[in-house]
Design an enzyme around this catalytic site. Sequence first.
Site: not given
Length: 804
Positions: A428, A518, A709-712, A759
């Site tokens: 409710h 992920r 994967g531009s981070n790594d 990504c």
Amino acid sequence: MKNTNKTHNPFILWFKDLTIKDVPIVGGKNASLGEMYRAFTQSSSGKNRILIPNGFAVTAYSYHYLLEKAGIKEKIQKILTGLNTHNIRDLMARGQKVRETILNAHFPKDLEKEIRESYRKMEKEYGESVDVAVRSSATAEDLPDASFAGQQETYLNIKGEYALIEACKKCFASLFTNRAISYRVDKHFDHFSIGLSIGIQKMVRSDKACSGVMFSIDTESGFRDVVLINGSWGLGENIVLGKVTPDEFYVFKKTLATHQPILSKKLGSKKIKMVYSNDIKNPTKNIAVSPEDQKRFVLTDEQILTLSRWGCAIEKHYKRPMDMEWALDGETNQLFIVQARPETVQAVKDLTVLEDYEMESHGKILIIGSPVGNKIGAGKTHIIKDSANIDQFKKNEVLVTDMTDPDWEPIMKIASAIVTNRGGRTCHAAIVSRELGIPCIVGTGKATQIIKNNQNVTVSCAEGEKGFVYEEISKFTIRKTNLKNMKRPKTKIMMNIGSPDIAFQSSFIPNDGVGLAREEFIINNHIKIHPLALIHFKNLKNREDKKEIEKITAGYKNKSQYFIDKLAEGIAIIGAAFYPKDIIMRLSDFKSNEYANLIGGREFEPVEDNPMIGWRGASRYYSEKYRIAFELECKALKKVREKMGLTNVKIMIPFCRTVEEGKKVIKVMEENGLKRGKNGLEIYMMCEIPSNVILADAFSEIFDGFSIGSNDLTQLTLGVDRDSELVSNIYDERNDAVKNLIANVIKKAKKNKRKIGICGQGPSDFPDFAAFLVREGIDSISLNPDTVIKTTLKILEEEKKRRR
């Protein structure tokens, strides 16, 4: 007094004689029952048949007839004259007087005679002293713009003519419950333009099995492609009143005709159940549920799918999302639909305006529960443990209570937020707060014990699967975006979706699918256990881990199956949310220290000096030390694509250092039923190591596309540990060396006719970086949901420049 030309009998109409057009005569609830009874019980056969218990309606004309014959209409008007519904004490006193006036009125003999005779006809069909449900059905109830849910009373397990007449009197009086009076005033309905019909329906013996509610729309996000089912043991009143936390099931509509798309199954605690009692005055009672049954789902997979098909059929018949009640008969093992009404909250929302709430800062977490909606509210708390004290509640306070029922509605509408100990997302408190647009957190367990009275708090339902009550009043922002005239760029704008909890809601943001989903988010938040600890459960050395795993996997004899099912559910929800657009699901990319932090993980993981460039990604999947765990991932993905029919889910391999590694992983996947090209399966590779760029031509021979994967890639190009604050000033995706590699791999992918997207975090953080990617001709850019709108506008500008 209103009359009806429907039949020669103005008092009684059987379900078979009713249609949805008869709302003015028998109310929304009964008109809908008649409509379904005719459409699905009488005229359908085989798999199109839906079981609905028979019954009859005491018409609204009967109610008006009672008021006239007893001469009490003017007395009721006098009692209600000058009422202020915000004065709770006054509302309670006047409501009580009106109800007593109706209950003490002379009940017309001719009306009583017709009800008794109709009940005897039901006895001929179902047996002597047939048990019936007696439900109120107001003539303005269940209209698309006025829910009236729970405003009048329901009486269950009513047996015999005397008990039935008494229940009918109570139903007529319940048109003037405090909450119903208040609700009508706020919705601008005249008290006497509304009548009350009564539905008398054969009970389903769900006291010996289970029952629940079903929506043909997601009640939180308004996502229309799923069926949501809640269920608990016994009669269904406990779910609506929030007395139990029910089981919860999601089923995907679009592949339901050909597959078995049960997207998720969440076990509720279900500590009590409502059953029949032998007490005439109290025909139902609550009893404890055994620990074994608490750990068991109330429905089988086949029953879940059957109900979902019924829900879709009912929605199709009414041409709108529906709110339904179902019951399983414990004597015959047959499922029944016992009510259906239009869904009146999400179905009428304006989806052209995107409203996004976001916390800016917050204090200490006081308690966590299940969020209702996606808003944030704040104020001083007011703990109320008994409905007798609701008159003390003030506007804009945060209501904290064990649970609410329809009597609480007059104060719920003036609350800034609501927090309850008990209840699920269809109780409710959840239903009413959704309708009122008030943030609500249910099922916290101990809110009334942990939260102090008159304490400043912030109630956040805007952070995914969990709702948080924070200490102090926090800052938050509300962003509104009009999507009506927003253009789409040539560059595909996809999204990064970590958690399945935000998938349905995020699907409304203009997008071209999911460029990165992920697995590790699903494993970390929904599974929590190392896959090898599940496979080798019997041989685990750590007793505490073993005990915790046993608790989490309750109901699973095969612990490995728990991993497969829960991973499949997380993937499937994301796949369904964006269907039929591509979903690129990245295989698990934990580092060894992160795997070790999963329950049972330390027994299986090495200690590495630099796990960032250690045993991660592709190197794990074919390793004899980990392969059996990776095979569970493959089985989960196969289940999503083949059993659920979500072939829009593609697979991406992370941290693949060499072409040979890529071939080895593809071979293991094929051996586990994931063959590249079969049912349109595409396999992508993360491009995040310089070797991936240098050997892009060779990688193109074995993969369907790349996602940068531009981070790594930044980390490994610049030789920077991205987790180290000591060198964080050097880390920048916009460095020329990184941009040269990205430009290079885009050219190679185009030459080899392979898809290429990005990504990494860069385009979400830096619009100028996104513009660079557009200039290089990238196919798609995958962004965090909160940056999609602003980056899309930037990309549209860049594309416009390129056309000049």
